[in-house]
Motif scaffolding. Structure first.
Motif, PDB file in Angstrom:
ATOM      1  N   ALA A 126      41.805  41.475  42.417  1.00  0.00           N
ATOM      2  CA  ALA A 126      40.597  41.593  41.583  1.00  0.00           C
ATOM      3  C   ALA A 126      40.861  41.264  40.112  1.00  0.00           C
ATOM      4  O   ALA A 126      40.038  40.633  39.455  1.00  0.00           O
ATOM      5  CB  ALA A 126      40.021  42.999  41.699  1.00  0.00           C
ATOM      6  N   GLN A 127      41.996  41.687  39.592  1.00  0.00           N
ATOM      7  CA  GLN A 127      42.268  41.523  38.158  1.00  0.00           C
ATOM      8  C   GLN A 127      43.514  40.683  37.931  1.00  0.00           C
ATOM      9  O   GLN A 127      44.224  40.891  36.955  1.00  0.00           O
ATOM     10  CB  GLN A 127      42.479  42.899  37.516  1.00  0.00           C
ATOM     11  N   ALA A 128      43.778  39.731  38.821  1.00  0.00           N
ATOM     12  CA  ALA A 128      45.052  39.004  38.734  1.00  0.00           C
ATOM     13  C   ALA A 128      45.056  38.022  37.568  1.00  0.00           C
ATOM     14  O   ALA A 128      44.124  37.256  37.376  1.00  0.00           O
ATOM     15  CB  ALA A 128      45.335  38.284  40.042  1.00  0.00           C
ATOM     16  N   GLY A 129      46.146  38.071  36.820  1.00  0.00           N
ATOM     17  CA  GLY A 129      46.332  37.133  35.720  1.00  0.00           C
ATOM     18  C   GLY A 129      45.683  37.616  34.435  1.00  0.00           C
ATOM     19  O   GLY A 129      45.203  38.737  34.321  1.00  0.00           O
ATOM     20  N   CYS A 136      44.218  27.139  32.750  1.00  0.00           N
ATOM     21  CA  CYS A 136      43.193  28.171  32.494  1.00  0.00           C
ATOM     22  C   CYS A 136      42.861  29.016  33.723  1.00  0.00           C
ATOM     23  O   CYS A 136      42.870  30.234  33.645  1.00  0.00           O
ATOM     24  CB  CYS A 136      41.899  27.527  32.012  1.00  0.00           C
ATOM     25  N   TRP A 137      42.511  28.378  34.830  1.00  0.00           N
ATOM     26  CA  TRP A 137      41.896  29.115  35.932  1.00  0.00           C
ATOM     27  C   TRP A 137      42.546  28.742  37.269  1.00  0.00           C
ATOM     28  O   TRP A 137      42.834  27.574  37.534  1.00  0.00           O
ATOM     29  CB  TRP A 137      40.405  28.787  36.002  1.00  0.00           C
ATOM     30  N   LEU A 138      42.730  29.739  38.108  1.00  0.00           N
ATOM     31  CA  LEU A 138      43.361  29.532  39.414  1.00  0.00           C
ATOM     32  C   LEU A 138      42.449  30.026  40.535  1.00  0.00           C
ATOM     33  O   LEU A 138      41.810  31.077  40.404  1.00  0.00           O
ATOM     34  CB  LEU A 138      44.680  30.322  39.495  1.00  0.00           C
ATOM     35  N   SER A 139      42.405  29.292  41.647  1.00  0.00           N
ATOM     36  CA  SER A 139      41.758  29.759  42.878  1.00  0.00           C
ATOM     37  C   SER A 139      42.818  29.796  43.968  1.00  0.00           C
ATOM     38  O   SER A 139      43.761  29.010  43.961  1.00  0.00           O
ATOM     39  CB  SER A 139      40.636  28.816  43.324  1.00  0.00           C
ATOM     40  N   LEU A 140      42.627  30.698  44.931  1.00  0.00           N
ATOM     41  CA  LEU A 140      43.638  30.887  45.965  1.00  0.00           C
ATOM     42  C   LEU A 140      43.000  30.854  47.353  1.00  0.00           C
ATOM     43  O   LEU A 140      42.098  31.634  47.651  1.00  0.00           O
ATOM     44  CB  LEU A 140      44.324  32.248  45.770  1.00  0.00           C
ATOM     45  N   GLY A 141      43.462  29.956  48.197  1.00  0.00           N
ATOM     46  CA  GLY A 141      43.115  29.979  49.619  1.00  0.00           C
ATOM     47  C   GLY A 141      44.294  30.608  50.348  1.00  0.00           C
ATOM     48  O   GLY A 141      45.381  30.035  50.404  1.00  0.00           O
ATOM     49  N   SER A 175      50.143  37.469  39.842  1.00  0.00           N
ATOM     50  CA  SER A 175      49.432  37.937  38.656  1.00  0.00           C
ATOM     51  C   SER A 175      50.291  37.845  37.397  1.00  0.00           C
ATOM     52  O   SER A 175      49.844  37.389  36.343  1.00  0.00           O
ATOM     53  CB  SER A 175      48.963  39.379  38.871  1.00  0.00           C
ATOM     54  N   GLU A 176      51.548  38.271  37.511  1.00  0.00           N
ATOM     55  CA  GLU A 176      52.457  38.212  36.355  1.00  0.00           C
ATOM     56  C   GLU A 176      52.623  36.783  35.849  1.00  0.00           C
ATOM     57  O   GLU A 176      52.609  36.527  34.652  1.00  0.00           O
ATOM     58  CB  GLU A 176      53.847  38.736  36.758  1.00  0.00           C
ATOM     59  N   THR A 177      52.793  35.865  36.789  1.00  0.00           N
ATOM     60  CA  THR A 177      53.037  34.482  36.386  1.00  0.00           C
ATOM     61  C   THR A 177      51.755  33.842  35.864  1.00  0.00           C
ATOM     62  O   THR A 177      51.787  33.067  34.905  1.00  0.00           O
ATOM     63  CB  THR A 177      53.627  33.700  37.563  1.00  0.00           C
ATOM     64  N   ALA A 178      50.629  34.161  36.489  1.00  0.00           N
ATOM     65  CA  ALA A 178      49.342  33.672  35.976  1.00  0.00           C
ATOM     66  C   ALA A 178      49.142  34.172  34.543  1.00  0.00           C
ATOM     67  O   ALA A 178      48.737  33.416  33.655  1.00  0.00           O
ATOM     68  CB  ALA A 178      48.205  34.142  36.877  1.00  0.00           C
ATOM     69  N   ASP A 179      49.442  35.432  34.322  1.00  0.00           N
ATOM     70  CA  ASP A 179      49.309  36.009  32.985  1.00  0.00           C
ATOM     71  C   ASP A 179      50.206  35.286  31.986  1.00  0.00           C
ATOM     72  O   ASP A 179      49.792  34.948  30.874  1.00  0.00           O
ATOM     73  CB  ASP A 179      49.656  37.503  33.046  1.00  0.00           C
ATOM     74  N   TYR A 180      51.436  35.017  32.401  1.00  0.00           N
ATOM     75  CA  TYR A 180      52.407  34.319  31.538  1.00  0.00           C
ATOM     76  C   TYR A 180      51.851  32.975  31.074  1.00  0.00           C
ATOM     77  O   TYR A 180      52.041  32.569  29.935  1.00  0.00           O
ATOM     78  CB  TYR A 180      53.718  34.131  32.314  1.00  0.00           C
ATOM     79  N   TYR A 181      51.147  32.279  31.984  1.00  0.00           N
ATOM     80  CA  TYR A 181      50.608  30.954  31.655  1.00  0.00           C
ATOM     81  C   TYR A 181      49.158  31.022  31.158  1.00  0.00           C
ATOM     82  O   TYR A 181      48.466  29.996  31.126  1.00  0.00           O
ATOM     83  CB  TYR A 181      50.701  30.025  32.864  1.00  0.00           C
ATOM     84  N   ASN A 182      48.677  32.229  30.819  1.00  0.00           N
ATOM     85  CA  ASN A 182      47.302  32.396  30.302  1.00  0.00           C
ATOM     86  C   ASN A 182      46.224  32.037  31.305  1.00  0.00           C
ATOM     87  O   ASN A 182      45.131  31.595  30.930  1.00  0.00           O
ATOM     88  CB  ASN A 182      47.072  31.543  29.046  1.00  0.00           C
ATOM     89  N   CYS A 183      46.531  32.189  32.595  1.00  0.00           N
ATOM     90  CA  CYS A 183      45.575  31.807  33.632  1.00  0.00           C
ATOM     91  C   CYS A 183      44.962  33.041  34.290  1.00  0.00           C
ATOM     92  O   CYS A 183      45.652  34.029  34.528  1.00  0.00           O
ATOM     93  CB  CYS A 183      46.267  31.002  34.734  1.00  0.00           C
ATOM     94  N   GLN A 184      43.679  32.931  34.630  1.00  0.00           N
ATOM     95  CA  GLN A 184      43.007  33.991  35.384  1.00  0.00           C
ATOM     96  C   GLN A 184      42.725  33.512  36.810  1.00  0.00           C
ATOM     97  O   GLN A 184      42.284  32.384  37.015  1.00  0.00           O
ATOM     98  CB  GLN A 184      41.684  34.364  34.692  1.00  0.00           C
ATOM     99  N   LEU A 185      42.977  34.382  37.787  1.00  0.00           N
ATOM    100  CA  LEU A 185      42.558  34.086  39.163  1.00  0.00           C
ATOM    101  C   LEU A 185      41.053  34.308  39.233  1.00  0.00           C
ATOM    102  O   LEU A 185      40.573  35.416  38.971  1.00  0.00           O
ATOM    103  CB  LEU A 185      43.283  35.001  40.157  1.00  0.00           C
ATOM    104  N   ILE A 186      40.307  33.255  39.567  1.00  0.00           N
ATOM    105  CA  ILE A 186      38.839  33.350  39.459  1.00  0.00           C
ATOM    106  C   ILE A 186      38.141  33.289  40.819  1.00  0.00           C
ATOM    107  O   ILE A 186      36.910  33.315  40.874  1.00  0.00           O
ATOM    108  CB  ILE A 186      38.281  32.274  38.506  1.00  0.00           C
ATOM    109  N   GLY A 187      38.923  33.243  41.894  1.00  0.00           N
ATOM    110  CA  GLY A 187      38.264  33.250  43.195  1.00  0.00           C
ATOM    111  C   GLY A 187      39.181  32.756  44.278  1.00  0.00           C
ATOM    112  O   GLY A 187      40.364  32.474  44.044  1.00  0.00           O
ATOM    113  N   MET A 241      46.746  26.725  46.455  1.00  0.00           N
ATOM    114  CA  MET A 241      46.255  27.098  45.129  1.00  0.00           C
ATOM    115  C   MET A 241      45.618  25.889  44.472  1.00  0.00           C
ATOM    116  O   MET A 241      46.067  24.762  44.651  1.00  0.00           O
ATOM    117  CB  MET A 241      47.386  27.630  44.254  1.00  0.00           C
ATOM    118  N   ILE A 242      44.557  26.166  43.722  1.00  0.00           N
ATOM    119  CA  ILE A 242      43.894  25.145  42.936  1.00  0.00           C
ATOM    120  C   ILE A 242      43.958  25.610  41.497  1.00  0.00           C
ATOM    121  O   ILE A 242      43.451  26.679  41.167  1.00  0.00           O
ATOM    122  CB  ILE A 242      42.431  24.952  43.353  1.00  0.00           C
TER     123      ILE A 242
END
Lengths: 319, 319
Positions: A12-15, A82-87, A106-118, A130-131
């Motif tokens: 829910a709050q990844a990245g 910026c933004w990541l999606s995960l299948g 989540s840690e790595t997304a955060d490191y690269y300033n990316c939010q998991l958005i769906g 991943m997209i």
């Protein structure tokens, strides 16, 4: 807590929680604000159990690597991630595994300033798609298509470490204790060259990331740019760990044909070469000139000093 | 021709070739021009063999459905579909299968004005992950979160057909010859309500697409909007094919809990209800009022005329 709720809670709050995400996870789709004056850059990479990773892989490392290899493609285009999606396809829900995987992601997304958005979670054999989406000032994306005859060919960091790390994981080699951690780190925790990629926007004529081995990947630039290349293999940057652990021939083979280094390969016109050192020095990532672009379309020439090298590249083939 | 080249050839020009694609397939990522004044909308849906489709499914229909279900999510947000990415995992390369799949995908992408702009093909158990990207005027995306007490609840088209089509494919039911083609069409070739979804941007307070059955999906709107709903099941639109092929109880069960209709479910404030017929009539898709939004958060009340209906929804659960 049901399995559906567990999956939701893990992601829910990844990245990094970004202000440009109007709608994130939980609707039919995400709504994102692309900055005015920017193009959107989109890339996709899948990792399949048995093909890209072993069943016993540390799920935290897997979460990291999935993000890093996708962000690396954005880096290679000079884009800001910026933004990541995960299948995500799972055979069953294992809370320990899923929690660790989500934390790594989540840690790595955060490191690269990316939010998991769906994304979408389904049942089936373990596979991850991943997209990654990023943005770049209009018309400024680096591609594989801009290399010109006479341009100098550069690579970041060192090559071959990840391939030797893979051999370590597979128990195919032994290395000294002092090098072991470095090589495993390079295999499990690759670094996407994001800041450097953005700095290259004003310097490089073409760029890509090296995921399947230099000797194979460079042909993407040669094909798309309609040029050839000459590389002096004695100039290919290798780590002390690689040089200490292999014969010179083995080290060269891993540096040329081993995959998963996720370093950047790029070309620089002669006129911009002088500014390279000054512009890139703040990033702390070594860049090494390994050759030049030639006019013989599609041909890769490997030299060792002055003598021509006969070399058969065997890359990874899926089918 | 090698298998890699075959895959490339199948997908190189898939869908509508759009002028806003600066870099398409063949680089580290795609570069896309989002219109100024627009938000980006992104959605992901996976289809896994054995979970979402049978091994003997017509690959052309599969290609169609993968695009349609993803575009349907964009439609539900009022977005204009533009760009598709594909994560394709294949156990082996079967030229006939792959060509038919790619043709179905390409035709349907073209129909919805979408271009395939990239992806990743890997070896493994058959699974398909699509990422659809579209754009919507800034701040105008429809979400599941805007429903207010007193709003009227609408649905497009008819419900339950696809679920009966699935039963036909599984040889669980028999229907008359004149209805068979319609029901199979609804199951294999769903239509995304794209134009209607965009028209709803100025009318609806919330919207979503119905993929897992009305009685389950509506809870997404109730949760995100913090409201309840009352539905008169006698007003749920059903096709003649469904009504002729089932008992009234079976038909209602399929309409409430059968999935894959990909119709839109949306709410309309009373003040905008009068403009609905005029604004939506050009699209040729019937819309039916089936109930209203109530203040009892999270509660779905089903009525049959004036009497309360006891109903146990069993949706599809992955795990």
């Amino acid at each position: 807590m049901g399995e559906f709720e567990l999956i939701q809670r893990c992601f829910a709050q990844a990245g990094r929680q970004r202000p440009d995400v109007t709608v994130g996870i939980g609707d039919d789709g995400a709504v994102l604000q692309v900055r005015e004056g920017c193009d959107l850059v989109v890339t996709t990479d899948s990792m399949i159990e048995g093909t890209h990773f072993f069943p016993d892989v540390d799920p935290r490392a897997l979460g990291h690597k999935l993000v890093a290899v996708n962000v690396s493609d954005l880096a290679a285009m000079g884009a800001e991630p910026c933004w990541l999606s995960l299948g995500l396809t799972l055979p069953h829900v294992d809370e320990t595994w899923l929690t660790a995987f989500a934390e790594g992601l989540s840690e790595t997304a955060d490191y690269y300033n990316c939010q998991l958005i769906g994304g979408d979670t389904t049942k089936g054999p373990l596979s991850l798609t991943m997209i990654a989406k990023g943005q770049v000032p209009k018309g400024k994306a680096l591609t594989r298509a801009g290399a010109k005859v006479g341009d100098y060919l550069y690579v970041t960091g060192t090559l071959g470490d990840a391939a030797l790390g893979l051999k370590l994981v597979q128990n195919q080699v032994e290395v000294s204790k002092k090098h072991r951690a470095h090589l495993l780190q390079r295999f499990h925790y690759p670094t996407a060259r994001v800041a450097l990629g953005q700095a290259l926007r004003t310097i490089a004529s073409s760029a890509m990331d090296v995921s399947d081995g230099l000797a194979g990947d460079i042909h993407h630039i040669l094909r798309r740019s309609g040029v050839g290349a000459s590389i002096d293999v004695s100039r290919i940057p290798m780590s002390q760990a690689l040089k200490d652990s292999c014969s010179p021939e083995q080290a060269l083979q891993l540096a040329l044909s081993g995959g998963e280094d996720y370093e950047l390969l790029f070309t620089v016109p002669e006129i911009r070469r002088s500014s390279l050192d000054v512009l890139l020095s703040p990033y702390g990532v070594p860049v090494t000139c390994i050759g030049r672009i030639t006019g013989v379309a599609g041909k890769l020439e490997l030299k060792q000093g002055e003598s021509l090298l006969q070399y058969q590249h065997k890359g990874f083939e899926h089918f």
